[in-house]
Design a protein around this motif. Structure first.
Motif, PDB file in Angstrom:
ATOM      1  N   THR A 268       6.925  38.571  13.026  1.00  0.00           N
ATOM      2  CA  THR A 268       6.429  38.194  14.350  1.00  0.00           C
ATOM      3  C   THR A 268       6.680  36.718  14.614  1.00  0.00           C
ATOM      4  O   THR A 268       7.055  36.318  15.731  1.00  0.00           O
ATOM      5  N   THR A 269       6.516  35.879  13.584  1.00  0.00           N
ATOM      6  CA  THR A 269       6.794  34.450  13.719  1.00  0.00           C
ATOM      7  C   THR A 269       8.264  34.220  14.030  1.00  0.00           C
ATOM      8  O   THR A 269       8.603  33.450  14.936  1.00  0.00           O
ATOM      9  N   VAL A 270       9.144  34.882  13.291  1.00  0.00           N
ATOM     10  CA  VAL A 270      10.587  34.752  13.532  1.00  0.00           C
ATOM     11  C   VAL A 270      10.915  35.204  14.947  1.00  0.00           C
ATOM     12  O   VAL A 270      11.686  34.551  15.660  1.00  0.00           O
ATOM     13  N   GLU A 271      10.301  36.299  15.386  1.00  0.00           N
ATOM     14  CA  GLU A 271      10.538  36.790  16.742  1.00  0.00           C
ATOM     15  C   GLU A 271      10.056  35.775  17.779  1.00  0.00           C
ATOM     16  O   GLU A 271      10.737  35.498  18.772  1.00  0.00           O
ATOM     17  N   ALA A 272       8.884  35.199  17.553  1.00  0.00           N
ATOM     18  CA  ALA A 272       8.332  34.210  18.492  1.00  0.00           C
ATOM     19  C   ALA A 272       9.224  32.978  18.586  1.00  0.00           C
ATOM     20  O   ALA A 272       9.538  32.506  19.691  1.00  0.00           O
ATOM     21  N   VAL A 273       9.635  32.455  17.429  1.00  0.00           N
ATOM     22  CA  VAL A 273      10.507  31.273  17.436  1.00  0.00           C
ATOM     23  C   VAL A 273      11.836  31.627  18.096  1.00  0.00           C
ATOM     24  O   VAL A 273      12.390  30.833  18.864  1.00  0.00           O
ATOM     25  N   GLY A 274      12.327  32.817  17.845  1.00  0.00           N
ATOM     26  CA  GLY A 274      13.562  33.266  18.491  1.00  0.00           C
ATOM     27  C   GLY A 274      13.422  33.321  20.002  1.00  0.00           C
ATOM     28  O   GLY A 274      14.355  32.951  20.732  1.00  0.00           O
TER      29      GLY A 274
ATOM     30  N   MET B 210       5.375  45.575  11.543  1.00  0.00           N
ATOM     31  CA  MET B 210       5.964  44.257  11.592  1.00  0.00           C
ATOM     32  C   MET B 210       5.009  43.275  10.922  1.00  0.00           C
ATOM     33  O   MET B 210       3.824  43.253  11.203  1.00  0.00           O
ATOM     34  N   THR B 211       5.565  42.441  10.052  1.00  0.00           N
ATOM     35  CA  THR B 211       4.744  41.471   9.332  1.00  0.00           C
ATOM     36  C   THR B 211       4.503  40.233  10.198  1.00  0.00           C
ATOM     37  O   THR B 211       5.177  40.018  11.210  1.00  0.00           O
ATOM     38  N   ASP B 212       3.553  39.411   9.743  1.00  0.00           N
ATOM     39  CA  ASP B 212       3.314  38.150  10.440  1.00  0.00           C
ATOM     40  C   ASP B 212       4.577  37.285  10.421  1.00  0.00           C
ATOM     41  O   ASP B 212       4.882  36.594  11.393  1.00  0.00           O
ATOM     42  N   GLU B 213       5.313  37.334   9.302  1.00  0.00           N
ATOM     43  CA  GLU B 213       6.553  36.567   9.205  1.00  0.00           C
ATOM     44  C   GLU B 213       7.578  37.060  10.222  1.00  0.00           C
ATOM     45  O   GLU B 213       8.242  36.258  10.885  1.00  0.00           O
TER      46      GLU B 213
ATOM     47  N   HIS C  23      18.335  30.517  14.863  1.00  0.00           N
ATOM     48  CA  HIS C  23      18.882  31.844  15.144  1.00  0.00           C
ATOM     49  C   HIS C  23      18.650  32.850  14.009  1.00  0.00           C
ATOM     50  O   HIS C  23      19.545  33.603  13.637  1.00  0.00           O
ATOM     51  N   LEU C  24      17.444  32.859  13.474  1.00  0.00           N
ATOM     52  CA  LEU C  24      17.133  33.789  12.385  1.00  0.00           C
ATOM     53  C   LEU C  24      17.238  35.244  12.836  1.00  0.00           C
ATOM     54  O   LEU C  24      17.693  36.104  12.077  1.00  0.00           O
ATOM     55  N   HIS C  25      16.805  35.524  14.043  1.00  0.00           N
ATOM     56  CA  HIS C  25      16.904  36.892  14.557  1.00  0.00           C
ATOM     57  C   HIS C  25      18.361  37.339  14.599  1.00  0.00           C
ATOM     58  O   HIS C  25      18.711  38.426  14.127  1.00  0.00           O
ATOM     59  N   GLU C  26      19.224  36.469  15.131  1.00  0.00           N
ATOM     60  CA  GLU C  26      20.647  36.799  15.211  1.00  0.00           C
ATOM     61  C   GLU C  26      21.264  36.930  13.825  1.00  0.00           C
ATOM     62  O   GLU C  26      22.119  37.781  13.588  1.00  0.00           O
ATOM     63  N   ALA C  27      20.829  36.079  12.888  1.00  0.00           N
ATOM     64  CA  ALA C  27      21.336  36.173  11.518  1.00  0.00           C
ATOM     65  C   ALA C  27      20.983  37.528  10.909  1.00  0.00           C
ATOM     66  O   ALA C  27      21.797  38.140  10.206  1.00  0.00           O
TER      67      ALA C  27
ATOM     68  N   ALA D 231       8.764  24.060  16.707  1.00  0.00           N
ATOM     69  CA  ALA D 231       8.510  25.443  16.284  1.00  0.00           C
ATOM     70  C   ALA D 231       9.451  25.831  15.147  1.00  0.00           C
ATOM     71  O   ALA D 231       9.018  26.407  14.140  1.00  0.00           O
ATOM     72  N   ARG D 232      10.728  25.523  15.284  1.00  0.00           N
ATOM     73  CA  ARG D 232      11.693  25.836  14.219  1.00  0.00           C
ATOM     74  C   ARG D 232      11.369  25.089  12.940  1.00  0.00           C
ATOM     75  O   ARG D 232      11.361  25.666  11.856  1.00  0.00           O
ATOM     76  N   ASP D 233      11.112  23.783  13.061  1.00  0.00           N
ATOM     77  CA  ASP D 233      10.868  22.956  11.873  1.00  0.00           C
ATOM     78  C   ASP D 233       9.612  23.390  11.130  1.00  0.00           C
ATOM     79  O   ASP D 233       9.610  23.475   9.898  1.00  0.00           O
ATOM     80  N   THR D 234       8.550  23.668  11.852  1.00  0.00           N
ATOM     81  CA  THR D 234       7.272  23.971  11.198  1.00  0.00           C
ATOM     82  C   THR D 234       7.131  25.436  10.806  1.00  0.00           C
ATOM     83  O   THR D 234       6.415  25.741   9.850  1.00  0.00           O
ATOM     84  N   LEU D 235       7.813  26.332  11.509  1.00  0.00           N
ATOM     85  CA  LEU D 235       7.589  27.755  11.267  1.00  0.00           C
ATOM     86  C   LEU D 235       8.734  28.467  10.563  1.00  0.00           C
ATOM     87  O   LEU D 235       8.513  29.504   9.940  1.00  0.00           O
ATOM     88  N   THR D 236       9.944  27.931  10.650  1.00  0.00           N
ATOM     89  CA  THR D 236      11.085  28.603  10.012  1.00  0.00           C
ATOM     90  C   THR D 236      11.920  27.643   9.180  1.00  0.00           C
ATOM     91  O   THR D 236      13.105  27.909   8.932  1.00  0.00           O
ATOM     92  N   GLY D 237      11.341  26.535   8.768  1.00  0.00           N
ATOM     93  CA  GLY D 237      12.067  25.585   7.935  1.00  0.00           C
ATOM     94  C   GLY D 237      13.262  24.965   8.621  1.00  0.00           C
ATOM     95  O   GLY D 237      14.218  24.566   7.960  1.00  0.00           O
ATOM     96  N   GLY D 238      13.241  24.907   9.947  1.00  0.00           N
ATOM     97  CA  GLY D 238      14.333  24.311  10.694  1.00  0.00           C
ATOM     98  C   GLY D 238      15.528  25.227  10.898  1.00  0.00           C
ATOM     99  O   GLY D 238      16.496  24.851  11.544  1.00  0.00           O
TER     100      GLY D 238
END
Length: 137
Positions: free
Chosen positions: A6-12, A1-4, A108-112, A98-105
């Motif tokens: 893991t970040t998506v998982e954390a924000v999720g 698993m990449t840092d990206e 539900h990236l995990h669900e996507a 967290a969403r704004d700074t880590l996933t560009g706002g």
């Protein structure tokens, strides 16, 4: 698993926790409304007790229970307001940060990602995104 990843998982997980908090808040609103309804029902019962000649009991219930604080100094609306002001709003702000700074706002990236994995590509009921009606743009 990449840092990206893991970040998506954390924000999720933060968003998932917020969704749980939203459900809890809904239960708090139910508590508020149910308690208020019960208080008015109790007032009606007091009126009936008095009409039936049970004035002393009706008076005691009205004095000691109708309109009573559910916890010291608080009616249910005050509990809701404090919950909103001191917890729920702070939780929402951190989830948004967290969403704004880590996933560009993006939400539900995990669900996507799951949708992309689980949908049947090419099937009209499994489209990647909303199908726009040409009439409405």
């Amino acid at each position: 698993m990449t840092d990206e990843d893991t970040t998506v998982e954390a924000v999720g997980k933060i968003t998932e926790a917020l969704e749980t908090i939203e459900r809890a808040r809904g239960h708090l609103y139910s508590f508020h409304q149910l308690t208020g309804t019960a208080d008015f029902q109790l007032g009606d019962a007091v009126d009936l007790l008095r009409r039936a000649g049970h004035t002393e009991l009706g008076d005691r219930i009205e004095r000691d229970l109708v309109g009573r604080n559910v916890i010291p100094g608080h009616w249910t609306f005050q509990i809701m307001e404090e919950y909103d002001d001191t917890y729920w709003s702070v939780f929402r702000a951190f989830e948004e940060e967290a969403r704004d700074t880590l996933t560009g706002g993006r939400r539900h990236l995990h669900e996507a990602g799951l949708k992309q994995q689980r949908r049947t590509h090419g099937h009209p009921d499994h489209s990647a995104g909303p199908v726009r009606d040409a009439q409405f743009g």
